[in-house]
Design a protein around this motif. Sequence first.
Motif, short mmCIF file in Angstrom:
data_model
loop_
_atom_site.label_atom_id
_atom_site.label_comp_id
_atom_site.label_asym_id
_atom_site.label_seq_id
_atom_site.Cartn_x
_atom_site.Cartn_y
_atom_site.Cartn_z
N ILE A 51 23.67 28.86 35.77
CA ILE A 51 24.02 29.14 37.15
C ILE A 51 25.53 29.36 37.27
N VAL A 52 25.91 30.38 38.01
CA VAL A 52 27.32 30.63 38.32
C VAL A 52 27.50 30.53 39.83
N ASN A 53 28.47 29.74 40.25
CA ASN A 53 28.79 29.59 41.67
C ASN A 53 30.24 29.98 41.92
N VAL A 54 30.52 30.41 43.14
CA VAL A 54 31.90 30.62 43.57
C VAL A 54 32.13 29.81 44.83
N LEU A 55 33.20 29.04 44.86
CA LEU A 55 33.59 28.32 46.05
C LEU A 55 34.58 29.18 46.83
N ILE A 56 34.20 29.57 48.04
CA ILE A 56 35.07 30.35 48.91
C ILE A 56 35.64 29.38 49.94
N SER A 57 36.87 28.99 49.76
CA SER A 57 37.43 27.98 50.64
C SER A 57 38.47 28.57 51.59
N GLY A 58 38.61 27.90 52.73
CA GLY A 58 39.69 28.20 53.65
C GLY A 58 40.86 27.30 53.35
N GLY A 68 45.26 37.60 47.85
CA GLY A 68 43.84 37.83 48.13
C GLY A 68 43.19 38.75 47.12
N SER A 69 43.93 39.73 46.63
CA SER A 69 43.35 40.66 45.67
C SER A 69 42.99 39.97 44.35
N THR A 70 43.79 38.97 43.97
CA THR A 70 43.47 38.24 42.73
C THR A 70 42.22 37.41 42.91
N LYS A 71 42.04 36.85 44.10
CA LYS A 71 40.86 36.04 44.38
C LYS A 71 39.62 36.91 44.56
N SER A 72 39.81 38.09 45.15
CA SER A 72 38.69 39.02 45.30
C SER A 72 38.18 39.47 43.93
N ALA A 73 39.11 39.77 43.04
CA ALA A 73 38.73 40.17 41.69
C ALA A 73 37.97 39.06 40.97
N PHE A 74 38.45 37.83 41.15
CA PHE A 74 37.79 36.69 40.51
C PHE A 74 36.37 36.50 41.06
N GLY A 76 40.24 36.34 49.66
CA GLY A 76 39.72 37.44 48.86
C GLY A 76 38.56 38.18 49.49
N VAL A 77 38.17 37.79 50.71
CA VAL A 77 37.01 38.43 51.36
C VAL A 77 37.37 39.81 51.91
N ARG A 78 38.52 39.89 52.60
CA ARG A 78 39.01 41.17 53.13
C ARG A 78 40.52 41.24 52.92
N GLY A 79 41.02 42.45 52.69
CA GLY A 79 42.46 42.62 52.54
C GLY A 79 43.16 42.52 53.89
#
Length: 241
Positions: A173-180, A150-156, A139-142
């Motif tokens: 606190i709100v966190n987002v886990l950006i995983s590979g 990816g677009s669904t994850k970017s929106a989230f 979701g970082v870049r298209g």
Amino acid sequence: MISKKVLILGANSDVAKQCILQYFQKGFSIIAASRKLKSLENFVLENSLNKTKIDLKYFDACDFSSHQKFYDELSIKPNIVIYAAGFLVENQKALQDFDATFEMMKTNYIGAVSILNIISTDFNNKNLERIIGLSSLSGVRGRKSNFIYGSTKSAFTQYLAGLRQELSSRKIIVNVLISGYIDTKINAGLNLNKNLIMQPNYVAEHIVEAGNSFTIVPNIKWKLIYFILKVLPESLVAKLP
């Protein structure tokens, strides 16, 4: 002493199950919510978990009309909420099958917004201290190989960023886990670089030990990839698979 409650939505995922084990070790009580309760029941038995400290609840991320009732029926409201539900189909299938695309949208984004809006606007729950959403590097870049997922994850991710600001005055606190890449069911059968694959328990550690920073990117290799993707010129992004 009453232990803190963790609500895990989409608790049947491989990472979510590891979160259950690790939160248990820290003395938390768990509300594990999923459509696949039988799988969770087997998981509890296989790991000899104390059944008095884990509640299994049916939760369908895509059944939006059921979310308010699901939350209202929780006898004790959570201190920590993890949204781990996810659904993936390959990009070429998604391009030709909107039902599959819509399923990703509902599971990865719309369902998350539906239930997390309900949870975060419950001003009577003075216990709520943290919300963590599981997103993705996709979701970082298209990129042409996975831009629909990816677009669904970017929106989230963007939703969580705004929710963090919304809840900051309440010290939540709100966190987002950006995983590979993670060695999980959702990635089974995909041709992934084995040198970059992380194990679910490793990723779960970063969730359970989440601090104050918004973005959590496990593994130094993926941190580097994340920052490169953020700054890479569009002309070079277009050359990526």
